[in-house]
Structure formats: structure tokens, C-alpha cells
Design a protein around this motif. Structure first.
Motif, PDB file in Angstrom:
ATOM      1  N   ILE A   6       0.959  -1.210   0.059  1.00  0.00           N
ATOM      2  CA  ILE A   6       0.026  -0.163  -0.099  1.00  0.00           C
ATOM      3  C   ILE A   6       0.964   1.356  -0.038  1.00  0.00           C
ATOM      4  O   ILE A   6       0.749   2.153  -0.795  1.00  0.00           O
ATOM      5  N   THR A   7       1.989   1.391   0.896  1.00  0.00           N
ATOM      6  CA  THR A   7       2.843   2.336   0.910  1.00  0.00           C
ATOM      7  C   THR A   7       3.312   2.614  -0.405  1.00  0.00           C
ATOM      8  O   THR A   7       3.935   3.681  -0.816  1.00  0.00           O
ATOM      9  N   GLY A   8       3.701   1.525  -1.159  1.00  0.00           N
ATOM     10  CA  GLY A   8       4.427   1.382  -2.529  1.00  0.00           C
ATOM     11  C   GLY A   8       3.579   2.229  -3.431  1.00  0.00           C
ATOM     12  O   GLY A   8       4.040   3.123  -4.151  1.00  0.00           O
ATOM     13  N   ILE A   9       2.215   2.058  -3.158  1.00  0.00           N
ATOM     14  CA  ILE A   9       1.397   2.707  -4.423  1.00  0.00           C
ATOM     15  C   ILE A   9       1.210   4.263  -4.017  1.00  0.00           C
ATOM     16  O   ILE A   9       1.207   4.863  -4.702  1.00  0.00           O
ATOM     17  N   LEU A  10       1.131   4.430  -2.661  1.00  0.00           N
ATOM     18  CA  LEU A  10       1.257   5.678  -2.267  1.00  0.00           C
ATOM     19  C   LEU A  10       2.213   6.435  -2.609  1.00  0.00           C
ATOM     20  O   LEU A  10       2.375   7.723  -3.089  1.00  0.00           O
ATOM     21  N   GLY A  11       3.240   5.825  -2.530  1.00  0.00           N
ATOM     22  CA  GLY A  11       4.714   6.410  -3.057  1.00  0.00           C
ATOM     23  C   GLY A  11       4.792   6.967  -4.236  1.00  0.00           C
ATOM     24  O   GLY A  11       5.205   7.958  -4.582  1.00  0.00           O
ATOM     25  N   GLU A  12       4.057   5.864  -5.192  1.00  0.00           N
ATOM     26  CA  GLU A  12       4.143   6.225  -6.563  1.00  0.00           C
ATOM     27  C   GLU A  12       3.030   7.347  -6.872  1.00  0.00           C
ATOM     28  O   GLU A  12       3.177   8.164  -8.139  1.00  0.00           O
ATOM     29  N   GLU A  13       1.758   7.035  -6.508  1.00  0.00           N
ATOM     30  CA  GLU A  13       0.616   8.130  -7.009  1.00  0.00           C
ATOM     31  C   GLU A  13      -0.199   8.800  -5.971  1.00  0.00           C
ATOM     32  O   GLU A  13      -0.771   9.699  -6.167  1.00  0.00           O
ATOM     33  N   GLY A  14       0.342   9.043  -4.610  1.00  0.00           N
ATOM     34  CA  GLY A  14      -0.256   9.607  -3.604  1.00  0.00           C
ATOM     35  C   GLY A  14       0.076  11.188  -3.864  1.00  0.00           C
ATOM     36  O   GLY A  14       0.740  11.475  -4.532  1.00  0.00           O
ATOM     37  N   PRO A  15      -1.038  12.007  -3.462  1.00  0.00           N
ATOM     38  CA  PRO A  15      -1.863  11.543  -2.345  1.00  0.00           C
ATOM     39  C   PRO A  15      -3.180  11.109  -3.001  1.00  0.00           C
ATOM     40  O   PRO A  15      -3.457  11.563  -4.273  1.00  0.00           O
ATOM     41  N   LEU A  16      -4.036   9.967  -2.629  1.00  0.00           N
ATOM     42  CA  LEU A  16      -5.127   9.510  -2.881  1.00  0.00           C
ATOM     43  C   LEU A  16      -6.206   9.496  -2.168  1.00  0.00           C
ATOM     44  O   LEU A  16      -6.042   9.460  -1.032  1.00  0.00           O
ATOM     45  N   THR A  17      -7.502   9.604  -2.573  1.00  0.00           N
ATOM     46  CA  THR A  17      -8.821   9.355  -1.826  1.00  0.00           C
ATOM     47  C   THR A  17      -8.725   7.904  -1.429  1.00  0.00           C
ATOM     48  O   THR A  17      -8.018   7.134  -2.063  1.00  0.00           O
ATOM     49  N   GLY A  18      -9.655   7.667  -0.493  1.00  0.00           N
ATOM     50  CA  GLY A  18      -9.790   6.424  -0.085  1.00  0.00           C
ATOM     51  C   GLY A  18     -10.326   5.421  -1.133  1.00  0.00           C
ATOM     52  O   GLY A  18     -10.034   4.185  -1.334  1.00  0.00           O
ATOM     53  N   SER A  19     -11.285   6.039  -2.098  1.00  0.00           N
ATOM     54  CA  SER A  19     -11.823   5.362  -2.901  1.00  0.00           C
ATOM     55  C   SER A  19     -10.818   5.105  -4.125  1.00  0.00           C
ATOM     56  O   SER A  19     -10.845   3.873  -4.717  1.00  0.00           O
ATOM     57  N   GLU A  20      -9.902   5.990  -4.325  1.00  0.00           N
ATOM     58  CA  GLU A  20      -9.164   5.690  -5.537  1.00  0.00           C
ATOM     59  C   GLU A  20      -7.854   4.737  -5.033  1.00  0.00           C
ATOM     60  O   GLU A  20      -7.513   3.950  -5.892  1.00  0.00           O
ATOM     61  N   LEU A  21      -7.796   4.608  -3.815  1.00  0.00           N
ATOM     62  CA  LEU A  21      -6.787   3.468  -3.263  1.00  0.00           C
ATOM     63  C   LEU A  21      -7.544   2.237  -3.184  1.00  0.00           C
ATOM     64  O   LEU A  21      -6.907   1.193  -3.555  1.00  0.00           O
TER      65      LEU A  21
END
Length: 221
Positions: A6-21
Motif C-alpha cells: 500500500i505504501t508503495g502505491i502511495l509513494g508512486e501515486e499519492g495523495p489518493l482518496t480512499g476510493s482511489e486507493l
């Protein structure tokens, strides 16, 4: 799905909404909410406000709104610790969009009720003896446009209801009340099925005697 992923995805694409995540990781919203809110490496930023709803259908007759699930999906932003500035900018933009949605829904609700009254033969009487009150998400600047099925028809509507309470004088003509009710219902149906709107009006008509009884809070009704 692990917290590391999850932190890997946020590192690449964050910030995200809960729905986007949720879309990216494929977990159930509440499972993902638990992982994110308990991780020391994830920033969780909640937008808007919370308010208490009185609800006879739940134990204790009260519940917090929005629900944990809705708050996480729509009103929560997530990013990695150390990227507060990026998160704050996204929060500013998202909050502005929520306010725009709320304003548009308030205007639609008000304009719809104005049209209803103007088209009545006894419009002047309604103007003098009825009060139209907006309620719910749209009044708290917490409206959203996430598609959801309307309960009675199953048709998709765009997010928050247009909640309206109409309070009439105690001597309001019952036949006029019926006409008013029918006219609002026709507008409700139009907004629900029209592809240009797909909005749901949720309304109640009550007289002042009912309001006086309810505000004493002697019983839950």
C-alpha cells in the motif's frame, strides 16, 4: 495486500482518496481503512465535518455521519509520512470541489421548490403558510456525487440526496397539502429519471403542531 504494498502505491501515486486507493489495491474499504489508519507510515487526512444524525433504526437512536466507510472512501486523503505539503494541496482542491457540489445541489433544491410553488394555482397561499427547509449533507458542505442506487427504483443517482422539510401552518388546507405533495413527487420522479440530473429529492411535509411536539423530545418520532 500488505501495508508495504500500500505504501508503495502511495509513494508512486499519492495523495489518493480512499476510493482511489480501493480501486488500486482491490481490498474491501473497511479492511483498507484499518490498515491505513493503524500504519505509522501513512498520513490520513479527513476532510469536512462530522455531525450527529438522530435515527430510530439504530441502537441508541443516533449515529455519526458520514459513516466510517463513506468518510474513508470520499472524505479521506492518504499519502506517505513526510509529504504533508502535497497532501495539504490535494486537500484544498478536494474541499473546494466538495463545496462546489454542495452549492450546486442546494441551488437545484431551492430552484426546484420555487418552480413547484410558482406552478400552483394557490402559490400565494403556500408562500404565506409554508416554509421550505433544506437539510442533510448539502447544508453542511458535505455533498458528494458518487453514483449509488436509489432504494425504491434501483436507478443510479449522483450522490447525496436533496433533503427538504416543508413545514406548514396548522390550518393549511388538506387538499392543498395533497396537491403540493403530488407536485413535489412529480418533480422528484423527473429529477430521478432524467439523464441530465439523476438526483434524488427526499422530502417530508409536516405541520407546525407536529414540529412543536417533536422539539419537546418527549418521544423519538
Amino acid at each position: 495486500m500488505s501495508t508495504v504494498e500500500i505504501t508503495g502505491i502511495l509513494g508512486e501515486e499519492g495523495p489518493l482518496t480512499g476510493s482511489e486507493l480501493v480501486e488500486r489495491v482491490g481490498l474491501e474499504p473497511l479492511d483498507l481503512w484499518r490498515l491505513c489508519t493503524t500504519s505509522p507510515n501513512i498520513l490520513v487526512h479527513r476532510l469536512g465535518r462530522r455531525f450527529l444524525r438522530l435515527d430510530r433504526a439504530v441502537a441508541g437512536y443516533a449515529r455519526l455521519s458520514p459513516s466510517i466507510r463513506r468518510e474513508f472512501l470520499t472524505y479521506t486523503l492518504l499519502d506517505l509520512v513526510g509529504r504533508e505539503n502535497r497532501l495539504e494541496q490535494r486537500a484544498t482542491d478536494t474541499t473546494a470541489e466538495i463545496h462546489r457540489i454542495s452549492l450546486a445541489k442546494r441551488r437545484l433544491a431551492a430552484q426546484t421548490m420555487e418552480t413547484v410553488v410558482e406552478n400552483l394555482a394557490e402559490a400565494a397561499v403556500v408562500h404565506d403558510t409554508a416554509c421550505f427547509i433544506l437539510a442533510g449533507d448539502i447544508t453542511y458542505d458535505m455533498a458528494h456525487r458518487v453514483p449509488r442506487p436509489e432504494r425504491s427504483t434501483g436507478k443510479l443517482v449522483l450522490g447525496s440526496d436533496l433533503d427538504i422539510v416543508i413545514v406548514t401552518a396548522d390550518d393549511f388546507d388538506p387538499s392543498l397539502r395533497e396537491i403540493l405533495d403530488d407536485t413535489i413527487y412529480q418533480k422528484k420522479h423527473f429529477l430521478l429519471i432524467s439523464p441530465s440530473y439523476r438526483e434524488e429529492i427526499d422530502y417530508l411535509i409536516k405541520d407546525l403542531a407536529t414540529v412543536r411536539r417533536q422539539v419537546t423530545f418527549d418521544a423519538f418520532e
